[in-house]
Design a protein around this motif. Structure first.
Motif, PDB file in Angstrom:
ATOM      1  N   VAL A 100       0.828  -1.210   0.000  1.00 55.26           N
ATOM      2  CA  VAL A 100       0.000   0.000   0.000  1.00 55.26           C
ATOM      3  C   VAL A 100       0.862   1.260   0.000  1.00 55.26           C
ATOM      4  N   ARG A 101       1.839   1.290   0.876  1.00 55.10           N
ATOM      5  CA  ARG A 101       2.737   2.435   0.959  1.00 55.10           C
ATOM      6  C   ARG A 101       3.960   2.185   0.077  1.00 55.10           C
ATOM      7  N   PRO A 102       4.430   3.200  -0.642  1.00 57.41           N
ATOM      8  CA  PRO A 102       5.504   2.979  -1.617  1.00 57.41           C
ATOM      9  C   PRO A 102       6.879   2.819  -0.957  1.00 57.41           C
ATOM     10  N   LEU A 103       7.762   2.089  -1.645  1.00 50.59           N
ATOM     11  CA  LEU A 103       9.160   1.946  -1.219  1.00 50.59           C
ATOM     12  C   LEU A 103       9.962   1.484  -2.429  1.00 50.59           C
ATOM     13  N   VAL A 104      11.017   2.234  -2.763  1.00 53.31           N
ATOM     14  CA  VAL A 104      11.820   1.935  -3.945  1.00 53.31           C
ATOM     15  C   VAL A 104      13.268   1.698  -3.545  1.00 53.31           C
ATOM     16  N   LEU A 105      13.946   0.899  -4.360  1.00 48.31           N
ATOM     17  CA  LEU A 105      15.344   0.546  -4.132  1.00 48.31           C
ATOM     18  C   LEU A 105      16.216   1.279  -5.140  1.00 48.31           C
ATOM     19  N   GLY A 106      17.341   1.834  -4.647  1.00 50.98           N
ATOM     20  CA  GLY A 106      18.254   2.554  -5.521  1.00 50.98           C
ATOM     21  C   GLY A 106      19.696   2.156  -5.275  1.00 50.98           C
ATOM     22  N   ARG A 107      20.549   2.431  -6.262  1.00 52.01           N
ATOM     23  CA  ARG A 107      21.969   2.131  -6.151  1.00 52.01           C
ATOM     24  C   ARG A 107      22.760   3.436  -6.291  1.00 52.01           C
ATOM     25  N   LEU A 108      23.699   3.667  -5.388  1.00 53.03           N
ATOM     26  CA  LEU A 108      24.541   4.852  -5.462  1.00 53.03           C
ATOM     27  C   LEU A 108      25.601   4.669  -6.540  1.00 53.03           C
ATOM     28  N   ASP A 109      25.909   5.749  -7.250  1.00 53.10           N
ATOM     29  CA  ASP A 109      26.854   5.665  -8.357  1.00 53.10           C
ATOM     30  C   ASP A 109      28.240   5.208  -7.917  1.00 53.10           C
ATOM     31  N   CYS A 141      11.948  10.591  -6.184  1.00 51.94           N
ATOM     32  CA  CYS A 141      12.504  11.945  -6.147  1.00 51.94           C
ATOM     33  C   CYS A 141      13.660  12.037  -5.156  1.00 51.94           C
ATOM     34  N   ALA A 142      13.641  11.222  -4.092  1.00 53.84           N
ATOM     35  CA  ALA A 142      14.745  11.204  -3.139  1.00 53.84           C
ATOM     36  C   ALA A 142      15.991  10.594  -3.770  1.00 53.84           C
ATOM     37  N   LEU A 143      15.813   9.572  -4.607  1.00 50.74           N
ATOM     38  CA  LEU A 143      16.953   8.992  -5.316  1.00 50.74           C
ATOM     39  C   LEU A 143      17.559  10.020  -6.272  1.00 50.74           C
ATOM     40  N   ASP A 144      16.706  10.734  -6.986  1.00 45.60           N
ATOM     41  CA  ASP A 144      17.191  11.773  -7.902  1.00 45.60           C
ATOM     42  C   ASP A 144      17.997  12.830  -7.150  1.00 45.60           C
ATOM     43  N   GLN A 145      17.526  13.192  -5.969  1.00 44.73           N
ATOM     44  CA  GLN A 145      18.162  14.246  -5.186  1.00 44.73           C
ATOM     45  C   GLN A 145      19.606  13.898  -4.834  1.00 44.73           C
ATOM     46  N   ILE A 146      19.871  12.629  -4.545  1.00 44.12           N
ATOM     47  CA  ILE A 146      21.211  12.228  -4.094  1.00 44.12           C
ATOM     48  C   ILE A 146      22.024  11.561  -5.203  1.00 44.12           C
ATOM     49  N   GLY A 147      21.507  11.555  -6.430  1.00 46.20           N
ATOM     50  CA  GLY A 147      22.237  10.982  -7.539  1.00 46.20           C
ATOM     51  C   GLY A 147      22.253   9.466  -7.562  1.00 46.20           C
ATOM     52  N   ALA A 148      21.262   8.823  -6.964  1.00 49.37           N
ATOM     53  CA  ALA A 148      21.174   7.358  -6.984  1.00 49.37           C
ATOM     54  C   ALA A 148      20.356   6.903  -8.185  1.00 49.37           C
ATOM     55  N   ARG A 149      20.612   5.697  -8.637  1.00 45.00           N
ATOM     56  CA  ARG A 149      19.914   5.131  -9.782  1.00 45.00           C
ATOM     57  C   ARG A 149      18.804   4.206  -9.298  1.00 45.00           C
ATOM     58  N   PHE A 150      17.605   4.432  -9.804  1.00 44.96           N
ATOM     59  CA  PHE A 150      16.471   3.579  -9.456  1.00 44.96           C
ATOM     60  C   PHE A 150      16.703   2.175  -9.987  1.00 44.96           C
ATOM     61  N   GLU A 151      16.545   1.166  -9.099  1.00 45.32           N
ATOM     62  CA  GLU A 151      16.688  -0.232  -9.495  1.00 45.32           C
ATOM     63  C   GLU A 151      15.328  -0.907  -9.668  1.00 45.32           C
ATOM     64  N   ARG A 152      14.479  -0.811  -8.645  1.00 40.53           N
ATOM     65  CA  ARG A 152      13.158  -1.442  -8.712  1.00 40.53           C
ATOM     66  C   ARG A 152      12.377  -1.054  -7.472  1.00 40.53           C
ATOM     67  N   ASP A 153      11.095  -1.393  -7.467  1.00 38.50           N
ATOM     68  CA  ASP A 153      10.293  -1.272  -6.255  1.00 38.50           C
ATOM     69  C   ASP A 153      10.676  -2.388  -5.288  1.00 38.50           C
ATOM     70  N   VAL A 154      10.634  -2.106  -4.006  1.00 38.34           N
ATOM     71  CA  VAL A 154      10.682  -3.175  -3.014  1.00 38.34           C
ATOM     72  C   VAL A 154       9.368  -3.932  -3.143  1.00 38.34           C
ATOM     73  N   ARG A 155       9.442  -5.240  -3.292  1.00 41.11           N
ATOM     74  CA  ARG A 155       8.238  -6.019  -3.568  1.00 41.11           C
ATOM     75  C   ARG A 155       7.332  -6.113  -2.341  1.00 41.11           C
ATOM     76  N   PRO A 156       6.021  -6.171  -2.540  1.00 45.14           N
ATOM     77  CA  PRO A 156       5.112  -6.394  -1.409  1.00 45.14           C
ATOM     78  C   PRO A 156       5.500  -7.664  -0.655  1.00 45.14           C
ATOM     79  N   GLY A 157       5.631  -7.558   0.667  1.00 43.11           N
ATOM     80  CA  GLY A 157       5.998  -8.688   1.503  1.00 43.11           C
ATOM     81  C   GLY A 157       7.483  -8.975   1.559  1.00 43.11           C
ATOM     82  N   GLU A 158       8.309  -8.147   0.920  1.00 41.25           N
ATOM     83  CA  GLU A 158       9.743  -8.393   0.858  1.00 41.25           C
ATOM     84  C   GLU A 158      10.487  -7.680   1.991  1.00 41.25           C
TER      85      GLU A 158
END
Length: 481
Positions: A193-202, A213-230
């Protein structure tokens, strides 16, 4: 409280919270990375902010009431050293706005400590609190977040194992980050229900955040959503994933797309700006009206207003200026100042408005009091007609999953027709986006979203109806979807 006495932001669903976590190689300033990520997530909560950083086996926490820029300065950030950190910005959907309820919350775990930040809301908090108090847990706050931390602290083994053991006991919506002296873990409820995304730092390292938008702010690359139940264990060298709960298919809160997430954040490859513009276009197709200008109420109504204008062919104009420095905690005006009411937050441009028939686009109506004041403000500025267009369906049910919304008895759309709501607000006409129109704009099936605030169909068990729901004679009670 009368409508005239309500805070000026009291007629919108209130933000939830924002979470962030980072694990980085030596030499990276994790507290500064977290600070800037929280700055990007500030729209999700303005009541308190906090960071917990791990240096060796020690976890240091700083949290306080206020915005990110007032809670932290150069001195405090220099004291939060280490190779991993979590951060949190809060709006109090449960628990009062007081220091004890600021996050990250902490619990001792043997010789260790766990610090935790949570976005969402549990619906079995009372049951869990009774259980933990009977077991002797030291609970000082009034939040469900503290309950989650206490449950994890009571489990033995690694932090990841403890999280996986606790998740089946949590009923509700949650995206959580938790740090100890040796581990950093993030996890999400089975419905997502609530969002959560995974990113990798350069330059090495991993992070999770409530929005891209938080990943963009710190220069991280979006990898994927954290899966429900993960549940994910993050380290500088990589991630370890456990599917702690079977995925329930993903039921993202639809209000993330309508209002909450920042317009530049992306969900499933689409920016919120694109989604909201599409909602405006659908609204124009469903409920067009003869008018001279399309006006968006800044800032949340602007993308939908632009979409409406492009689809309808009616020119778009900025006709209302928003004072962006009026926050939710400003000193309330005295009675004389209340005569100016909404102008503390919005001010019209009479030279643009005078004599014009306006289509005014906003994202939602909760109680109707602010909409009424906006309509009157525009008429006073010389508008010939004001036609309200809302880029979401009528809100008919309260939320139990992390959005602060009115009791059902206070929702203006309950028990009233659209025409009656238009009369109440003073608008010449009013139209909402339909549920079908919303799904067309989103381009995804209804099964991928939680839409309980529109339909009363709650995907996760909710508390006893006496807490917040109000039923009219003959109405059906909400069922789990």
């Amino acid at each position: 409280m009368s409508d005239a006495e309500r805070p000026l932001d009291d007629d919108t669903p209130k933000e939830e919270c924002g979470v962030f976590a980072v694990a980085a190689p030596p030499g990276r300033d994790v507290s500064r990375i977290t600070y800037y990520a929280l700055h990007a997530l500030q729209h999700r909560g303005q009541e308190s902010a906090g960071i917990a950083a791990r240096d060796g086996a020690n976890v240091t926490i700083q949290r306080d009431l206020g915005l990110v820029t007032t809670v932290f300065d150069e001195t405090s950030l220099r004291s939060l050293t280490g190779d991993a950190a979590i951060g949190h910005v809060r709006y109090s959907t449960t628990g009062a706005n007081k220091w004890d309820n600021a996050q990250p919350v902490a619990q001792t775990r043997g010789d260790d400590i766990v610090a935790l930040g949570h976005n969402g809301n549990l619906t079995n908090t009372g049951e869990l609190r009774t259980e933990m108090e009977a077991a002797g847990a030291d609970l000082r706050a009034s939040t469900d977040s503290e309950i989650i931390a206490a449950l994890i602290a009571a489990e033995e083994g690694s932090l990841l194992r403890a999280v996986c053991a606790v998740m089946p006991r949590l009923v509700g919506a949650y995206s959580v980050v938790v740090i100890s002296g040796s581990e950093l873990v993030a996890f999400r409820d089975a419905h997502g229900v609530r969002p959560l995304v995974l990113g990798r730092l350069d330059e090495g390292g991993w992070c999770v955040a409530s929005e891209t938008c938080a990943l963009d702010q710190i220069g991280a690359r979006f990898e994927r959503d954290v899966r429900p139940g993960e549940a994910l264990r993050l380290s500088a060298g990589g991630i370890e994933s456990r599917q702690a709960l079977p995925s329930a298919g993903g039921r993202t809160c639809v209000f993330e797309h309508i209002y909450f997430a920042r317009p530049d954040s992306r969900m499933e490859g689409t920016t919120m700006w694109e989604s909201r513009s599409a909602m405006g276009a659908e609204l124009a197709r469903e409920s067009g009206v003869d008018a001279d200008l399309v006006v968006g109420l800044p800032d949340s109504g602007t993308p939908a207003a632009i979409g409406y204008a492009q689809e309808s062919g009616i020119p778009y104009s900025e006709a209302v200026v928003r004072n962006r420095y009026v926050g939710r905690s400003f000193i309330q005006p005295d009675q004389a100042m209340r005569q100016h009411g909404i102008r503390l937050k919005f001010n019209p441009l009479p030279s643009v408005i005078a004599g014009k028939r306006l289509v005014v686009v906003d994202d939602s109506i909760v109680r109707g009091n602010t909409t009424q004041r906006i309509v009157q403000m525009l008429l006073d500025a010389g508008a010939a007609e004001v036609h309200m267009r809302i880029s979401s369906p009528p809100i008919l049910w309260p939320c139990f999953y992390g959005i602060d919304m009115a009791d059902r008895a206070e929702l203006v759309a309950v028990g009233r027709s659209v025409e009656e709501i238009a009369d109440l607000t003073g608008a010449h006409s009013l139209a909402y986006l339909t549920l079908d129109g919303l799904q067309r704009a989103l381009g995804k099936p209804a099964s991928g979203f939680c839409r309980a605030c529109f339909t009363g169909e709650y995907p996760i068990a909710i508390p006893d109806s006496s807490l917040k729901l109000r039923f009219e004679p003959g109405e059906r009670e909400p069922a789990a979807a």
